[in-house]
Design an enzyme around this catalytic site. Structure first.
Site, short mmCIF file in Angstrom:
data_model
loop_
_atom_site.label_atom_id
_atom_site.label_comp_id
_atom_site.label_asym_id
_atom_site.label_seq_id
_atom_site.Cartn_x
_atom_site.Cartn_y
_atom_site.Cartn_z
N SER A 121 0.81 4.91 -7.34
CA SER A 121 -0.39 4.83 -8.18
C SER A 121 -1.13 3.52 -7.94
O SER A 121 -0.56 2.51 -7.53
CB SER A 121 0.00 4.90 -9.66
N1 SAH Z 1 5.50 6.21 -10.31
C1 SAH Z 1 5.31 6.42 -8.89
C2 SAH Z 1 4.14 7.33 -8.64
C3 SAH Z 1 4.53 8.42 -7.71
S1 SAH Z 1 3.42 9.78 -7.55
C4 SAH Z 1 5.23 5.11 -8.15
O1 SAH Z 1 5.28 4.04 -8.79
O2 SAH Z 1 5.19 5.10 -6.91
C5 SAH Z 1 4.21 10.98 -8.59
C6 SAH Z 1 5.58 11.43 -8.19
O3 SAH Z 1 5.97 12.46 -9.11
C7 SAH Z 1 5.73 12.03 -6.80
O4 SAH Z 1 6.69 11.32 -6.09
C8 SAH Z 1 6.19 13.47 -7.07
O5 SAH Z 1 7.10 13.98 -6.11
C9 SAH Z 1 6.84 13.33 -8.43
N2 SAH Z 1 6.96 14.58 -9.21
C10 SAH Z 1 6.10 15.60 -9.31
N3 SAH Z 1 6.59 16.55 -10.14
C11 SAH Z 1 7.81 16.11 -10.57
C12 SAH Z 1 8.81 16.63 -11.44
N4 SAH Z 1 8.69 17.82 -12.06
N5 SAH Z 1 9.92 15.88 -11.65
C13 SAH Z 1 10.09 14.68 -11.05
N6 SAH Z 1 9.18 14.13 -10.22
C14 SAH Z 1 8.04 14.84 -9.99
#
Ligand code: SAH
Length: 218
Positions: free
Chosen positions: A67
């Site tokens: 993000s």
């Molecule tokens: N907080 C992260 C942002 C990652 S983007 C950071 O600091 O880098 C969002 C993430 O959510 C992705 O890696 C995606 O694979 C994950 N995601 C999507 N649906 C999900 C679910 N149902 N359970 C766990 N993770 C999920």
């Protein structure tokens, strides 16, 4: 072994990012201090290292993103994180948001659905925030075995608030979750009062990758 380093150049850029966040309505000193400490470039592949301290979302593996720093700071500040609080994060991704929360003293549980990202995050967090507990599962279902949580942060776009997450929130707790369609979401701050009354507040428009799961996008 991680031979990439946190150089003076990176530290200087990080200080500039902290000043930029402070000028963009991020006033919680604890959030700003955590941003000053955690080397965001080490949570990215070398290809994006040069842009690590720009206030932009950047690609990570598996078509996902880390993000934008402002978004991480905004969600964290809205939750008013206190040391010792039990915090559930849905969407570990790079592990950067989890590291920020842990640096603020939170007891962090973070769920990722993609194994490659889960394993990469495990490796980097071992170095910077070894107290973070990582889980490979569908985050829309939360973590019933570890509930309840003081705070819940969802870092992927949800079509609606997953019921299980609301159930796993402590009375007196708060959750933050981007809800909307796949193009744009509204950031929703949810409070559960000690009498179990739920209130919601909209905090502006954001754009996240989709939350995919049983109680998310299919
Ligand atoms: N907080 C992260 C942002 C990652 S983007 C950071 O600091 O880098 C969002 C993430 O959510 C992705 O890696 C995606 O694979 C994950 N995601 C999507 N649906 C999900 C679910 N149902 N359970 C766990 N993770 C999920």
């Amino acid at each position: 072994m991680n031979i990439r380093k946190d150089s003076y150049k990176h530290q200087g850029r990080r200080t500039n990012l902290v000043h930029h966040l402070a000028a963009s309505k991020i006033s919680d000193e604890r959030v700003l201090n955590a941003f000053a400490k955690i080397p965001r470039h080490l949570f990215l592949s070398k290809d994006f290292e040069e842009r690590a301290y720009d206030d932009v979302a950047l690609p990570i593996d598996e078509n996902q993103t880390i993000s934008q720093p402002f978004t991480v700071a905004f969600q964290t500040q809205a939750l008013d994180i206190k040391p010792g609080e039990k915090v559930l994060e849905i969407g570990t991704g790079s592990g950067y948001q989890a590291a920020i929360l842990a640096t603020m003293g939170a007891n962090v549980y973070s769920i990722e659905r993609i194994e490659k990202l889960h394993l990469q995050a495990k490796k980097i967090l071992m170095e910077f925030s070894p107290t973070v507990k990582l889980f490979l599962s569908d985050g829309t279902l939360g973590l019933a075995n570890h509930a309840p949580f003081d705070k819940i942060i969802v870092t992927a776009a949800a079509p609606k608030l997953p019921d299980k997450l609301l159930e796993q929130l402590k009375p007196g707790g708060m959750a933050i979750i981007p809800i909307g369609d796949l193009k744009q979401q509204k950031m929703i701050l949810i409070k559960k009062s000690v009498e179990n009354i739920i209130t919601q507040k909209e905090l502006g428009n954001f754009r996240f990758v989709p939350l995919i799961g049983k109680d998310g996008w299919q």
